[in-house]
Design a protein around this motif. Sequence first.
Motif, PDB file in Angstrom:
ATOM      1  N   GLU A 127       0.838  -1.206   0.000  1.00 18.94           N
ATOM      2  CA  GLU A 127       0.000   0.000   0.000  1.00 18.94           C
ATOM      3  C   GLU A 127       0.868   1.249   0.000  1.00 18.94           C
ATOM      4  N   GLU A 128       1.893   1.236   0.816  1.00 21.32           N
ATOM      5  CA  GLU A 128       2.811   2.380   0.879  1.00 21.32           C
ATOM      6  C   GLU A 128       3.506   2.578  -0.466  1.00 21.32           C
ATOM      7  N   ALA A 129       3.934   1.479  -1.079  1.00 21.10           N
ATOM      8  CA  ALA A 129       4.659   1.574  -2.354  1.00 21.10           C
ATOM      9  C   ALA A 129       3.781   2.175  -3.445  1.00 21.10           C
ATOM     10  N   PHE A 130       2.512   1.813  -3.472  1.00 21.78           N
ATOM     11  CA  PHE A 130       1.615   2.290  -4.525  1.00 21.78           C
ATOM     12  C   PHE A 130       1.165   3.740  -4.300  1.00 21.78           C
ATOM     13  N   GLU A 131       1.537   4.330  -3.206  1.00 16.36           N
ATOM     14  CA  GLU A 131       1.217   5.736  -2.988  1.00 16.36           C
ATOM     15  C   GLU A 131       2.349   6.647  -3.468  1.00 16.36           C
ATOM     16  N   ALA A 132       3.385   6.051  -4.034  1.00 15.06           N
ATOM     17  CA  ALA A 132       4.484   6.838  -4.588  1.00 15.06           C
ATOM     18  C   ALA A 132       4.125   7.331  -5.987  1.00 15.06           C
ATOM     19  N   THR A 133       4.864   8.302  -6.463  1.00  9.89           N
ATOM     20  CA  THR A 133       4.628   8.825  -7.805  1.00  9.89           C
ATOM     21  C   THR A 133       5.027   7.831  -8.877  1.00  9.89           C
ATOM     22  N   GLN A 134       6.135   7.152  -8.639  1.00  8.99           N
ATOM     23  CA  GLN A 134       6.605   6.115  -9.550  1.00  8.99           C
ATOM     24  C   GLN A 134       6.718   4.814  -8.770  1.00  8.99           C
ATOM     25  N   VAL A 135       6.019   3.806  -9.242  1.00 10.60           N
ATOM     26  CA  VAL A 135       6.004   2.519  -8.549  1.00 10.60           C
ATOM     27  C   VAL A 135       6.908   1.543  -9.290  1.00 10.60           C
ATOM     28  N   GLU A 136       7.831   0.941  -8.547  1.00 13.07           N
ATOM     29  CA  GLU A 136       8.730  -0.061  -9.124  1.00 13.07           C
ATOM     30  C   GLU A 136       8.690  -1.309  -8.258  1.00 13.07           C
ATOM     31  N   LEU A 137       8.392  -2.442  -8.884  1.00 10.48           N
ATOM     32  CA  LEU A 137       8.333  -3.718  -8.168  1.00 10.48           C
ATOM     33  C   LEU A 137       9.330  -4.677  -8.796  1.00 10.48           C
ATOM     34  N   PRO A 165      -3.447   8.123  -8.469  1.00 12.83           N
ATOM     35  CA  PRO A 165      -2.728   7.210  -9.371  1.00 12.83           C
ATOM     36  C   PRO A 165      -1.280   7.630  -9.535  1.00 12.83           C
ATOM     37  N   PRO A 166      -0.366   6.669  -9.551  1.00  9.36           N
ATOM     38  CA  PRO A 166       1.035   7.011  -9.830  1.00  9.36           C
ATOM     39  C   PRO A 166       1.204   7.375 -11.299  1.00  9.36           C
ATOM     40  N   ARG A 167       2.298   8.022 -11.610  1.00 10.12           N
ATOM     41  CA  ARG A 167       2.578   8.364 -13.015  1.00 10.12           C
ATOM     42  C   ARG A 167       2.987   7.138 -13.799  1.00 10.12           C
ATOM     43  N   SER A 168       3.667   6.198 -13.123  1.00 12.66           N
ATOM     44  CA  SER A 168       4.136   5.008 -13.833  1.00 12.66           C
ATOM     45  C   SER A 168       4.222   3.830 -12.878  1.00 12.66           C
ATOM     46  N   ILE A 169       4.082   2.649 -13.458  1.00  9.65           N
ATOM     47  CA  ILE A 169       4.261   1.403 -12.702  1.00  9.65           C
ATOM     48  C   ILE A 169       5.149   0.486 -13.535  1.00  9.65           C
ATOM     49  N   THR A 170       6.216   0.028 -12.918  1.00  9.90           N
ATOM     50  CA  THR A 170       7.124  -0.917 -13.572  1.00  9.90           C
ATOM     51  C   THR A 170       7.252  -2.152 -12.690  1.00  9.90           C
ATOM     52  N   ALA A 171       6.995  -3.315 -13.263  1.00  5.21           N
ATOM     53  CA  ALA A 171       7.106  -4.561 -12.502  1.00  5.21           C
ATOM     54  C   ALA A 171       8.017  -5.526 -13.240  1.00  5.21           C
ATOM     55  N   ARG A 172       8.987  -6.039 -12.529  1.00  3.51           N
ATOM     56  CA  ARG A 172       9.871  -7.071 -13.075  1.00  3.51           C
ATOM     57  C   ARG A 172       9.674  -8.328 -12.245  1.00  3.51           C
ATOM     58  N   LEU A 173       9.171  -9.365 -12.868  1.00  4.95           N
ATOM     59  CA  LEU A 173       8.864 -10.615 -12.171  1.00  4.95           C
ATOM     60  C   LEU A 173       9.855 -11.685 -12.612  1.00  4.95           C
ATOM     61  N   MET A 174      10.611 -12.216 -11.670  1.00  2.00           N
ATOM     62  CA  MET A 174      11.590 -13.268 -11.972  1.00  2.00           C
ATOM     63  C   MET A 174      11.098 -14.570 -11.340  1.00  2.00           C
ATOM     64  N   LEU A 175      10.870 -15.576 -12.200  1.00  2.00           N
ATOM     65  CA  LEU A 175      10.245 -16.826 -11.768  1.00  2.00           C
ATOM     66  C   LEU A 175      11.063 -18.017 -12.270  1.00  2.00           C
ATOM     67  N   PRO A 176      10.838 -19.208 -11.685  1.00  2.00           N
ATOM     68  CA  PRO A 176      11.598 -20.377 -12.141  1.00  2.00           C
ATOM     69  C   PRO A 176      11.165 -20.836 -13.529  1.00  2.00           C
ATOM     70  N   ASP A 177      12.125 -21.284 -14.313  1.00  2.00           N
ATOM     71  CA  ASP A 177      11.849 -21.817 -15.643  1.00  2.00           C
ATOM     72  C   ASP A 177      11.421 -23.275 -15.504  1.00  2.00           C
ATOM     73  N   CYS A 178      10.139 -23.531 -15.677  1.00  2.00           N
ATOM     74  CA  CYS A 178       9.601 -24.880 -15.454  1.00  2.00           C
ATOM     75  C   CYS A 178       9.945 -25.844 -16.569  1.00  2.00           C
ATOM     76  N   ASP A 179      10.551 -25.358 -17.649  1.00  2.00           N
ATOM     77  CA  ASP A 179      11.018 -26.268 -18.692  1.00  2.00           C
ATOM     78  C   ASP A 179      12.415 -26.804 -18.378  1.00  2.00           C
ATOM     79  N   PHE A 180      13.033 -26.246 -17.346  1.00  2.00           N
ATOM     80  CA  PHE A 180      14.364 -26.704 -16.948  1.00  2.00           C
ATOM     81  C   PHE A 180      14.208 -27.972 -16.105  1.00  2.00           C
ATOM     82  N   PRO A 181      14.836 -29.095 -16.510  1.00  2.00           N
ATOM     83  CA  PRO A 181      14.567 -30.386 -15.850  1.00  2.00           C
ATOM     84  C   PRO A 181      15.266 -30.591 -14.519  1.00  2.00           C
ATOM     85  N   HIS A 182      16.009 -29.608 -14.035  1.00  2.00           N
ATOM     86  CA  HIS A 182      16.779 -29.846 -12.810  1.00  2.00           C
ATOM     87  C   HIS A 182      16.410 -28.880 -11.687  1.00  2.00           C
ATOM     88  N   LEU A 183      15.161 -28.481 -11.627  1.00  2.00           N
ATOM     89  CA  LEU A 183      14.740 -27.630 -10.514  1.00  2.00           C
ATOM     90  C   LEU A 183      14.849 -28.416  -9.210  1.00  2.00           C
TER      91      LEU A 183
END
Length: 321
Positions: A127-137, A165-183
């Motif tokens: 909630e605090e993060a989304f009250e900023a002018t520029q939101v970065e996740l 509303p913020p002026r901009s929202i940027t989200a970078r989501l890093m997730l596991p590659d499920c096609d990789f056979p050695h998780l």
Amino acid sequence: MTSHGPVPGGSSAHQYKRIADELLKGINSEVWRPGDRLPTQEQLANRFDVSRATVKEALKLLGSKGLIVTRQGSGTFVSEGPKPDVVPQRDSPSVENRDDSGDDDGDDVWAVVSERVPPVLLKPYLEEAFEATQVELDVFSMTTESLAARVSDQKNRIMTGEIRPPRSITARLMLPDCDFPHLAIPRPVDGTDDPRVRRRLKGILQSHATMLREALFELRYQGFVPEVDVEVRLVPFAPQMKLYILNRRLALQGFYVTEEGTIPLPPDREEVAIYDAYGTGATLFPYRASADSTPDQVGIVRTFQAFFDSNWDKLATRADF
């Protein structure tokens, strides 16, 4: 891993862990706040379709962690003591036992800081993060399940006029590659690679990542936020911890605890024993870098950011979904 995770230890023998996890999710998502009374054992037994003995075991597990307290004749309540602090902590913890000469070796400082960091919930910080002018996740997690639901809440706050509303929202989501056979997780206990296990995880993370992305882009489509950018990248390993970096100033860290369980897999709902990180209610620990933070706190946040950026830039590849 998620609410879709395995039933630890088998489909019936340890159902109390599943019930405990569901209750923990409710506590962490503030369905029940500190001091609230939980439903009765009979109500919980009916809700989860288990015996009261199973409910008692689940409550006993949460009680052993200090998350709930049972008052004779009154019921079971969310603890107001050692449970997660729901209020953002702007004051950084002081560093005790520090050598005033500045000749400390560093290890002791980090240890003291870690011991004094309170566990927290994601919601108030988001909630605090989304009250900023520029939101970065910047997010590194198994499925983004917890975040997707919370981001939808923030979308609603903006669209209903609760916050500017913020002026901009940027989200970078890093997730596991499920096609990789050695998780490392999830995988069968016998150490073999079962593509069905990975496909199951892939379906879950795609669902939640898509929900998160659509919630943010709707803000742009509806004209509330002029600039929205969401990118999903995959890394060839499963995270051992979840990491949220909000507006490059606040890092929330939680750990995935590996457990053994069973899941039914298609086409015949074969019960397969797997290792997985069960439970969406992972405890989070906050580290803030602000003008009044100690150098140690700032350093921790910068280290988290460097960790994320290095994996994002060097190992992660753009997702095709």
